[in-house]
Scaffold this motif. Structure first.
Motif, mmCIF file in Angstrom:
data_model
loop_
_atom_site.group_PDB
_atom_site.id
_atom_site.type_symbol
_atom_site.label_atom_id
_atom_site.label_comp_id
_atom_site.label_asym_id
_atom_site.label_seq_id
_atom_site.Cartn_x
_atom_site.Cartn_y
_atom_site.Cartn_z
ATOM 1 N N SER A 113 7.060 4.897 -1.088
ATOM 2 C CA SER A 113 6.537 4.325 -2.328
ATOM 3 C C SER A 113 5.587 3.169 -2.065
ATOM 4 N N SER A 114 5.889 2.344 -1.068
ATOM 5 C CA SER A 114 5.039 1.195 -0.775
ATOM 6 C C SER A 114 3.694 1.623 -0.214
ATOM 7 N N VAL A 174 14.984 -0.937 -3.448
ATOM 8 C CA VAL A 174 13.634 -0.518 -3.051
ATOM 9 C C VAL A 174 12.607 -0.966 -4.088
ATOM 10 N N PHE A 175 12.958 -0.832 -5.356
ATOM 11 C CA PHE A 175 12.052 -1.230 -6.435
ATOM 12 C C PHE A 175 11.734 -2.722 -6.357
ATOM 13 N N SER A 176 12.725 -3.528 -5.959
ATOM 14 C CA SER A 176 12.517 -4.966 -5.824
ATOM 15 C C SER A 176 11.474 -5.280 -4.756
ATOM 16 N N VAL A 177 11.585 -4.615 -3.605
ATOM 17 C CA VAL A 177 10.618 -4.842 -2.522
ATOM 18 C C VAL A 177 9.240 -4.322 -2.930
ATOM 19 N N LEU A 214 7.734 -6.722 -5.229
ATOM 20 C CA LEU A 214 7.350 -7.910 -4.476
ATOM 21 C C LEU A 214 5.955 -7.731 -3.884
ATOM 22 N N LEU A 215 5.721 -6.565 -3.289
ATOM 23 C CA LEU A 215 4.404 -6.267 -2.719
ATOM 24 C C LEU A 215 3.323 -6.236 -3.795
ATOM 25 N N ILE A 220 2.451 -9.548 -5.413
ATOM 26 C CA ILE A 220 1.610 -10.423 -4.593
ATOM 27 C C ILE A 220 0.166 -9.946 -4.603
ATOM 28 N N PHE A 221 -0.030 -8.644 -4.409
ATOM 29 C CA PHE A 221 -1.386 -8.116 -4.263
ATOM 30 C C PHE A 221 -2.171 -8.093 -5.572
ATOM 31 N N ILE A 222 -1.520 -7.806 -6.701
ATOM 32 C CA ILE A 222 -2.264 -7.698 -7.964
ATOM 33 C C ILE A 222 -2.977 -9.008 -8.319
#
Length: 214
Positions: free
Chosen positions: A50-51, A124-127, A130-131, A134-136
């Motif tokens: 997913s990431s 998994v959804f939390s991580v 998190l990504l 940060i990126f948006i």
């Protein structure tokens, strides 16, 4: 209006939509084929999938927007709320995770007869959030061109980090703790998702409010 904004993001990636759909099914098949069935990898394969796909999708959307800035400028000058423009971006990326999770679970059920627990999906959804959280705002601030190498590097690092972490003793002990406290884990991850996404959304809003129609 929300539907129109949602479809705008879909149109931006329509060229890669078929490839992304194949990867949502093909990547879990590859991961289940490669991962030892005796090893409890938990949600690590879903996190990896997913990431990586989420960052690729996000990069594609932002790149296509920068190639055709006229559409964004028109939206910025339109009467629709800027809050709505930002909210739809978070909504699209969240829905994409659900699509990845559904594809992963479907393949897992067919290939191994197992599915993830709710707390593992929330973990998994939390991580993932998190990504994205940060990126948006970073991309809203400096543009995707300036962070495209960071996006690509993150994809590579995630591949190595997920593999190493899934086979570590820390992962085993953490998984055991969360398994024994599943209700607390679900609530905890849920609160984190809401709190962090709200903070990230607020930051993105502040950045996007400073954009001007040119």
């Amino acid at each position: 209006m929300i539907r129109a904004l949602f479809m705008k993001d879909i149109r931006l990636i329509r060229k890669n939509f078929a490839v992304m759909a194949v990867m949502i099914i093909g990547m879990p098949i590859f991961l289940f084929w490669r991962v030892d069935t005796k090893m409890d990898a938990g949600g690590a394969p879903l996190l990896l999938m997913s990431s990586i796909l989420g960052l690729i999708l996000f990069g594609n959307i932002c790149t296509e927007e920068e190639k055709c800035p006229g559409g964004e400028i028109a939206l910025l000058c339109a009467p629709c709320s800027r809050k709505m423009l930002v909210a739809v971006r978070y909504l699209v990326m969240s829905l994409f995770f659900l699509l990845c999770a559904a594809g992963y679970e479907a393949v897992g059920l067919v290939m191994s007869g197992k599915i993830l627990y709710i707390w593992q999906i929330m973990q998994v959804f939390s991580v993932y959030l998190l990504l994205m959280g940060i990126f948006i705002p970073v991309v809203y601030k400096v543009g995707v061109i300036k962070v495209q190498y960071l996006l690509s590097g993150t994809v590579v690092i995630l591949g190595f980090a997920s593999s190493m972490f899934a086979s570590s003793s820390l992962f085993t002990s953490m998984t055991e703790f969360l398994r024994q406290n599943q209700n607390i884990a679900v609530v905890g991850f849920g609160v984190f998702c809401i709190a962090f996404t709200s903070l990230s959304f607020w930051i993105s809003m502040k950045i996007y409010e400073k954009k001007e129609c040119i």
